[in-house]
Design an enzyme around this catalytic site. Structure first.
Site, short mmCIF file in Angstrom:
data_model
loop_
_atom_site.label_atom_id
_atom_site.label_comp_id
_atom_site.label_asym_id
_atom_site.label_seq_id
_atom_site.Cartn_x
_atom_site.Cartn_y
_atom_site.Cartn_z
N HIS A 86 -3.62 -5.40 0.52
CA HIS A 86 -3.02 -5.83 1.79
C HIS A 86 -2.96 -7.36 1.88
O HIS A 86 -3.95 -7.98 2.30
CB HIS A 86 -3.82 -5.26 2.96
N GLU A 131 -1.62 -9.11 4.02
CA GLU A 131 -1.57 -9.59 5.40
C GLU A 131 -2.95 -9.80 6.01
O GLU A 131 -3.05 -10.44 7.06
CB GLU A 131 -0.76 -8.60 6.27
N CYS A 187 0.83 -1.20 0.00
CA CYS A 187 0.00 0.00 0.00
C CYS A 187 0.87 1.26 0.00
O CYS A 187 1.55 1.53 -0.99
CB CYS A 187 -0.98 -0.06 1.18
#
Ligand code: XMP
Length: 510
Positions: free
Chosen positions: A170, A172, A82
């Site tokens: 993202h 994660e 990001c």
């Protein structure tokens, strides 16, 4: 030297999650503020890759966080996430602008270059999670798109001739279905991680390090019955045996029979532990006090005084050990980029007593502490415990704390907790307990009118206690518990269930 992936934190809410995901791959990861990259050659030892986190800022903001990327890129593999990706593009001459429509939530990959090492095994149509107001409109020379979505052309890019990548989404977060694969591609295939960082390897290296550091010195440790202090104690006792001296203070506001049961478990684990019943002192100091903050301060001060008194009896101790864990140590960033050091220790004891601090779990997240505990053979009754506040039931008795009130609450709490265990619900909630309310209400039992106290049941789900949702426990279960409490606990004639989330409520009532 343990190999590690270094995560530079630009202030994103998901930075800790990146660290956890990398560790789930059995690779050690460390999070440092964006401006703490160890540029010195020696300090870089062991770093096999760098991840740049997201940020609430825009790269073109006046107060945006910048770093010397040129000194990192090309030397070690880099993955920007990001803001991290935008920063890589922006600093290399690309353009980043506010997106026409801000993109939050689910998106699907429309094109994927499966030949790119980062995107290996990722299919078209896979879901990724976006959370950004900016977008890269022009990639700099040498940057090449390796994945895009309908709205974001540069959803992922690579830098030609370099081990550098960026992703706008993202990987994660759980909602990025292919996120773990992308992180694996980066950490394992690109950075070459050996994936040998396991609970076992952590135990072996930590025990060796503790032996070397502590030698023949004596170490004092305060046990609380909680997971962290227990695991820290067992690790230390494996390293230095009886030179570890544990102190377990009973302030009188623990759960029913907890002091006795836990001390017995500690002894079974071979810990050298001294139990101190200091309840008289705590109850005397709490008499007449109703203000929640005052109650906490009194308990904190009494605890330090009792612990101090006991610890001083171990005259040749050199170290104070604590079960501090990673989230307590990560230096957090404020929006201004100032580093806030959140680490603190019990009442400044080490300085006062001239002891050195030993924190064997300071690199672990809570779930990792539990895994290490299980690997050490600590029984589930200790490792799988719910968190319990230091001041104990005192913060669950609204108003003045007295022995009779504690006795009532202990019984109600025991019925609730044992009920959760029997119904297989204990491990499904983060934490549960009962609150004794300063409210009396009218009831009827048999032909008698009663005027007794109300209690509230509290059970929450959470992953870190920072946010929590009230647990949606089955009605039948709540009905059974309510019945059992009212029938068995004298003085209680009404049971409520707390249906507030955190925020805006907190988990504890005080
Ligand atoms: P709150 O009530 O702030 O609680 O939502 C978050 C978590 O922290 C625990 N807690 C404490 N733990 N000493 C502790 O060791 C304390 O004074 C204390 N107060 C709250 C709480 O049980 C929950 O897990």
């Amino acid at each position: 030297m343990t190999e590690k992936i270094l995560i530079l934190d630009f202030g994103s809410q998901t930075t800790q999650l990146i660290g956890r995901r990398v560790r789930e791959l059995n690779i050690y990861s460390e999070i440092v503020p964006y401006n703490k990259y160890p540029y010195g050659r020696e300090a870089q030892e062991g770093i096999i890759g760098v991840i740049l986190s997201g940020s609430p800022l825009s790269v073109y903001d006046d107060n945006a966080f910048h770093i010397d990327l040129a000194a990192i890129r090309g030397r070690v593999p880099v993955l920007g996430i990001c803001y991290g990706a935008q920063l890589m593009a922006y600093e290399a001459g690309g353009k980043v602008r506010a997106a026409a429509s801000r993109e939050y939530g689910r998106a699907r990959l429309r094109t994927v270059d499966g030949a790119s090492p980062l995107m290996r095994g990722i299919g078209i149509g896979e879901q990724v999670w976006m959370s950004h107001g900016d977008t890269i409109t022009d990639l700099p020379a040498g940057f090449r798109v390796v994945a895009s979505t309908a709205d974001v052309e540069s959803a992922a890019f690579e830098v030609e001739g370099e081990q550098s990548w960026g992703v706008q989404f993202h990987p994660e977060v759980y909602h990025s279905e292919c996120g773990m694969q992308i992180l694996r591609n980066f950490a394992v295939d690109i950075c070459g991680a050996k994936c040998d960082w396991t609970a076992r390897s952590f135990i072996d290296t930590t025990i060796a390090e503790l032996r070397q550091k502590i030698g023949n010195d004596k170490v004092i440790l305060g046990l609380s019955g909680g997971v962290d202090s227990t695991v820290a104690a067992v690790l230390l006792s494996r390293a230095i045996g009886d030179n570890l001296r544990c102190i377990f203070v009973d302030h009188g506001m623990l759960r029913l029979n907890e002091f006795r049961d836990v001390i017995n478990e500690y002894r079974r684990l071979g810990l050298n532990v001294r139990g101190i019943d200091a309840s008289e002192r705590f109850f005397a100091d709490l008499a007449g006090v109703t203000d929640p903050e005052k109650k906490r301060k009194i308990i904190g001060a009494d605890f330090v005084a009792v612990f101090d008194e006991e610890a001083r009896k171990i005259t040749d101790a050199r170290w104070l050990a604590q079960g501090t864990i990673y989230p307590d140590c990560i230096e957090s960033l404020s929006i201004t980029g100032t580093v806030i050091k959140s680490h603190h220790n019990v009442g400044g004891l080490p300085e006062r007593m001239n002891l050195r601090l030993c924190e064997p779990l300071r690199l672990l997240f809570k779930d990792e502490v539990r895994r290490v505990g299980r690997e050490l053979g600590i029984p589930d009754s200790l490792v799988g415990r719910h968190p319990f506040p230091g001041p104990g039931l005192a913060v669950r008795i609204l108003g003045e704390v007295t022995r009779p009130k504690v006795a009532i609450l202990q019984q109600a709490d025991n019925i609730f907790i044992e009920g959760l265990r029997r119904s297989g619900l204990y491990d499904k909630v983060w934490q549960a307990g009962v609150i004794l309310l300063p409210v009396q209400s009218v009831g009827v039992m048999g032909d008698e009118r009663t005027y007794e106290q109300a209690v509230a049941l509290r059970a929450v789900t959470s992953t870190d206690a920072m946010t929590a949702d009230w647990a949606h426990l089955p009605y039948e279960f709540l009905a059974k518990i309510s019945n059992e409490i009212i029938n068995k606990v004298r003085g209680v004639n009404r049971v409520c269930y707390d249906i507030s989330s955190k925020p805006p409520a907190t988990i504890e009532w005080e």
